[in-house]
Design a protein around this motif. Structure first.
Motif, PDB file in Angstrom:
ATOM      1  N   SER A 103      -1.632  55.679   8.365  1.00 39.38           N
ATOM      2  CA  SER A 103      -1.109  54.890   9.473  1.00 39.38           C
ATOM      3  C   SER A 103      -1.016  55.758  10.718  1.00 39.38           C
ATOM      4  N   TYR A 104      -1.281  55.128  11.851  1.00 40.05           N
ATOM      5  CA  TYR A 104      -1.272  55.837  13.130  1.00 40.05           C
ATOM      6  C   TYR A 104      -0.293  55.160  14.085  1.00 40.05           C
ATOM      7  N   ASP A 105       0.102  55.897  15.100  1.00 39.30           N
ATOM      8  CA  ASP A 105       0.948  55.330  16.139  1.00 39.30           C
ATOM      9  C   ASP A 105       0.126  54.555  17.169  1.00 39.30           C
ATOM     10  N   LEU A 106      -1.087  55.042  17.422  1.00 39.69           N
ATOM     11  CA  LEU A 106      -1.935  54.470  18.476  1.00 39.69           C
ATOM     12  C   LEU A 106      -3.391  54.703  18.128  1.00 39.69           C
ATOM     13  N   ILE A 107      -4.216  53.703  18.380  1.00 31.67           N
ATOM     14  CA  ILE A 107      -5.667  53.885  18.324  1.00 31.67           C
ATOM     15  C   ILE A 107      -6.259  53.375  19.633  1.00 31.67           C
ATOM     16  N   ILE A 108      -7.072  54.197  20.268  1.00 29.58           N
ATOM     17  CA  ILE A 108      -7.865  53.792  21.433  1.00 29.58           C
ATOM     18  C   ILE A 108      -9.240  53.430  20.900  1.00 29.58           C
ATOM     19  N   LYS A 109      -9.651  52.181  21.087  1.00 32.20           N
ATOM     20  CA  LYS A 109     -10.870  51.680  20.464  1.00 32.20           C
ATOM     21  C   LYS A 109     -11.950  51.363  21.492  1.00 32.20           C
ATOM     22  N   ASN A 110     -13.199  51.572  21.071  1.00 34.39           N
ATOM     23  CA  ASN A 110     -14.392  51.042  21.748  1.00 34.39           C
ATOM     24  C   ASN A 110     -14.728  51.705  23.074  1.00 34.39           C
ATOM     25  N   GLY A 111     -14.018  52.763  23.463  1.00 35.47           N
ATOM     26  CA  GLY A 111     -14.327  53.431  24.719  1.00 35.47           C
ATOM     27  C   GLY A 111     -15.410  54.480  24.552  1.00 35.47           C
ATOM     28  N   THR A 112     -16.001  54.882  25.668  1.00 35.70           N
ATOM     29  CA  THR A 112     -16.917  56.029  25.660  1.00 35.70           C
ATOM     30  C   THR A 112     -16.063  57.288  25.735  1.00 35.70           C
ATOM     31  N   VAL A 113     -15.957  57.984  24.619  1.00 34.42           N
ATOM     32  CA  VAL A 113     -15.031  59.102  24.471  1.00 34.42           C
ATOM     33  C   VAL A 113     -15.759  60.413  24.743  1.00 34.42           C
ATOM     34  N   ILE A 114     -15.194  61.226  25.617  1.00 28.79           N
ATOM     35  CA  ILE A 114     -15.804  62.516  25.954  1.00 28.79           C
ATOM     36  C   ILE A 114     -15.264  63.571  25.001  1.00 28.79           C
ATOM     37  N   LEU A 115     -16.129  64.015  24.087  1.00 31.35           N
ATOM     38  CA  LEU A 115     -15.790  65.054  23.131  1.00 31.35           C
ATOM     39  C   LEU A 115     -16.308  66.407  23.647  1.00 31.35           C
ATOM     40  N   GLU A 116     -16.225  67.421  22.816  1.00 30.66           N
ATOM     41  CA  GLU A 116     -16.588  68.770  23.254  1.00 30.66           C
ATOM     42  C   GLU A 116     -18.031  68.864  23.722  1.00 30.66           C
ATOM     43  N   ASN A 117     -18.960  68.297  22.963  1.00 30.18           N
ATOM     44  CA  ASN A 117     -20.378  68.472  23.273  1.00 30.18           C
ATOM     45  C   ASN A 117     -21.147  67.168  23.429  1.00 30.18           C
ATOM     46  N   GLU A 118     -20.439  66.046  23.407  1.00 27.41           N
ATOM     47  CA  GLU A 118     -21.118  64.763  23.558  1.00 27.41           C
ATOM     48  C   GLU A 118     -20.111  63.696  23.991  1.00 27.41           C
ATOM     49  N   ALA A 119     -20.650  62.615  24.525  1.00 25.61           N
ATOM     50  CA  ALA A 119     -19.837  61.449  24.866  1.00 25.61           C
ATOM     51  C   ALA A 119     -20.430  60.257  24.126  1.00 25.61           C
ATOM     52  N   LEU A 120     -19.605  59.563  23.349  1.00 23.39           N
ATOM     53  CA  LEU A 120     -20.113  58.450  22.566  1.00 23.39           C
ATOM     54  C   LEU A 120     -19.041  57.392  22.403  1.00 23.39           C
ATOM     55  N   ILE A 121     -19.491  56.166  22.089  1.00 18.18           N
ATOM     56  CA  ILE A 121     -18.556  55.068  21.863  1.00 18.18           C
ATOM     57  C   ILE A 121     -17.943  55.240  20.478  1.00 18.18           C
ATOM     58  N   THR A 122     -16.639  55.443  20.454  1.00 15.39           N
ATOM     59  CA  THR A 122     -15.940  55.676  19.188  1.00 15.39           C
ATOM     60  C   THR A 122     -14.457  55.385  19.390  1.00 15.39           C
ATOM     61  N   ASP A 123     -13.677  55.622  18.340  1.00 18.96           N
ATOM     62  CA  ASP A 123     -12.239  55.395  18.385  1.00 18.96           C
ATOM     63  C   ASP A 123     -11.505  56.725  18.278  1.00 18.96           C
ATOM     64  N   VAL A 124     -10.288  56.759  18.808  1.00 18.02           N
ATOM     65  CA  VAL A 124      -9.428  57.941  18.721  1.00 18.02           C
ATOM     66  C   VAL A 124      -8.050  57.488  18.245  1.00 18.02           C
ATOM     67  N   ALA A 125      -7.531  58.164  17.219  1.00 22.73           N
ATOM     68  CA  ALA A 125      -6.233  57.806  16.659  1.00 22.73           C
ATOM     69  C   ALA A 125      -5.209  58.902  16.933  1.00 22.73           C
ATOM     70  N   VAL A 126      -3.961  58.471  17.129  1.00 20.06           N
ATOM     71  CA  VAL A 126      -2.867  59.367  17.478  1.00 20.06           C
ATOM     72  C   VAL A 126      -1.732  59.209  16.477  1.00 20.06           C
ATOM     73  N   LYS A 127      -1.163  60.332  16.063  1.00 21.13           N
ATOM     74  CA  LYS A 127       0.025  60.326  15.210  1.00 21.13           C
ATOM     75  C   LYS A 127       0.974  61.415  15.677  1.00 21.13           C
ATOM     76  N   ASP A 128       2.214  61.045  15.949  1.00 18.54           N
ATOM     77  CA  ASP A 128       3.252  62.005  16.359  1.00 18.54           C
ATOM     78  C   ASP A 128       2.835  62.830  17.576  1.00 18.54           C
ATOM     79  N   GLY A 129       2.168  62.169  18.532  1.00 22.03           N
ATOM     80  CA  GLY A 129       1.823  62.815  19.785  1.00 22.03           C
ATOM     81  C   GLY A 129       0.592  63.684  19.756  1.00 22.03           C
ATOM     82  N   VAL A 130      -0.094  63.725  18.610  1.00 17.04           N
ATOM     83  CA  VAL A 130      -1.252  64.595  18.427  1.00 17.04           C
ATOM     84  C   VAL A 130      -2.449  63.751  18.011  1.00 17.04           C
ATOM     85  N   ILE A 131      -3.649  64.177  18.403  1.00 14.32           N
ATOM     86  CA  ILE A 131      -4.865  63.475  17.987  1.00 14.32           C
ATOM     87  C   ILE A 131      -5.062  63.690  16.489  1.00 14.32           C
TER      88      ILE A 131
END
Length: 453
Positions: A2-30
């Motif tokens: 279980s997560y506190d927050l999920i950001i869905k369907n955005g173009t997410v900028i990661l370390e070496n690429e940007a792609l459409i994916t989801d990011v989940a958060v728990k206790d203030g941390v990715i």
């Protein structure tokens, strides 16, 4: 899980690429990055938007405690402006607050002044001034992320005034030796003080008072000379160096050469050098006065080449606000500083990514990961598992005209007023909590913390 927050369907900028994916958060941390994540108490649909690490603005002036500058910009309004502008971490300069942050006691005075007022996280620089070299270690012991000094004239030389003051070459050399011993980075405002001051005096005596007259009193060579001097002394002493708000490609080139030769040096520039040129400065007037100054179009075009080539490590606001009266009385009397903290992400995404095709990964590096790395903020600056859940969600191709009513600053004016900006911050998230949303404003205030290393 279980997560506190999920950001869905955005173009997410990661370390070496940007792609459409989801990011989940728990206790203030990715907690997770990947497609099809589920099981959160709250979801944000970021379809069609860019999910970038929250901006780490490595050059911000706030004035708590204020003294006679109490009306300039405090933590309350300054960090609200940061939140609205997509900045989740500010690195605060050791001036223009009163007293300046030059030892353990003044650092704690600053912390006390900011208690309960921060809407974003704030890390601190200590100052290198003529009279505190024997106390620099106090600031390191208290966890400042670096130090700042001026080679151009600033403040007051009276040590009892509480104000900041520039250093001479001997003081710079001795300070660098001590900071090398402490293993700390020194940030430098690099302009030749004597030449700039005297050219300014000559212009005033001649009755000159235009923006272009002001620019002419701080020519490119005065920046380049000071950068070279700083680099040479840093090489002699082994001091790590960061050159602040470089305004000319020639100055950037000096940093590039030193870095290629093995020197530990980085540099930054500011959005106004890329978004405003000298002719526009003439029209805008004193609201766009800063030092080093905004230069001509050819200089700007060549500075863009340096930025796109990756030679400029960090993009900053150099937010340096004041009261409206200090922008009056003629260009040479006016305070030299631009209120810009709220606009950096919008303007640089529009100008760099949308208009000039900067890759999203490079955008996130200059706005977030590079400054976080340089100043030792290990949990900041990246969208990666284990990092603080600090995000700015950007709405691309979303034009608006900036007005004074939009500004969160204590004094609601900026050089960018009236500008048509082609992207805007939609949501800002600090450690998993939404602190700003377009159309709703800044909320969940005072969730920020002072950061130490």
């Amino acid at each position: 899980m279980s997560y506190d927050l999920i950001i869905k369907n955005g173009t997410v900028i990661l370390e070496n690429e940007a792609l459409i994916t989801d990011v989940a958060v728990k206790d203030g941390v990715i907690a997770a990055v990947g497609q099809g994540l589920s099981g959160a108490e709250k979801e944000i649909d970021a379809k069609g938007m860019i999910v970038s690490p929250g901006m780490v603005d490595a050059h911000v002036h706030l004035t708590d405690p204020g003294g006679h500058r109490a009306d300039w910009e405090g933590y309350e309004t300054g960090t609200r402006a940061a939140a609205k502008g997509g900045t989740t971490t500010c690195i605060e300069m050791p001036l223009n607050q009163m007293p300046a942050t030059i030892d353990r006691d003044t650092l704690h005075v600053k912390y006390e002044a900011g208690k309960g007022k921060l809407s974003v996280d704030v890390a601190s620089l200590g100052g290198l001034v003529p009279h505190n070299i024997d106390r620099l270690h106090e600031l390191a012991e208290e966890g400042v992320v670096g130090y700042k000094c001026f080679l151009s004239t600033c403040g007051s030389p009276d040590p009892d005034s509480g104000d900041f003051c520039n250093v001479n070459d001997y003081q710079l050399y001795m300070g660098m030796k001590e900071l090398a011993r402490l293993g700390k980075i020194l940030c430098i405002h690099a302009e030749n003080a004597l030449i700039c001051d005297e050219l300014g005096n000559d212009a005033v005596r001649a009755g000159k008072d235009s923006a272009k007259d002001y620019v002419a009193t701080r020519p490119v060579f005065t920046e380049v000379e000071a950068v070279r001097r700083a680099l040479f002394l840093a090489k002699e002493t082994g001091c790590k160096l960061h050159l602040c708000h470089l305004s000319s490609p020639e100055a950037v080139e000096e940093v590039t050469k030193a870095r290629k030769a093995g020197q530990d040096v980085t540099c930054e520039s500011c959005g106004h050098y890329f978004a405003i040129d000298e002719d526009e400065f003439e029209v805008i007037g004193a609201k766009a006065k800063c030092s080093p100054p905004i230069r001509d179009k050819d200089n700007q075009n060549r500075l863009w080449e340096k930025l796109m080539a990756g030679e400029i490590d960090c993009m900053t606001s150099d937010h340096s606000p004041c009261t409206p009266d200090l922008k009056e009385g003629g260009i040479f009397k006016a305070w030299g500083g631009i209120s810009a903290l709220q606009s950096s992400v919008d303007i640089m995404f529009d100008e760099a990514v949308q208009k000039r095709g900067m890759p999203l990964v490079d955008f996130a590096k200059m706005m977030s990961s590079n400054p976080a790395d340089r100043f030792g903020l290990e949990t900041k600056g990246r969208i990666a598992v284990g990092k603080d859940a600090d995000f700015v969600i950007i709405k691309p191709d979303s034009n608006y005209v900036l007005t004074s009513e939009d500004l969160e600053y204590r004094n609601k004016f900026s050089a960018y007023e009236g500008r048509d900006i082609g992207a805007q911050v939609e949501t800002t998230i600090l450690r998993g909590q939404v602190i700003y949303k377009l159309g709703e404003g800044v909320f969940n205030p005072h969730k920020g913390e002072f950061l130490t290393v």
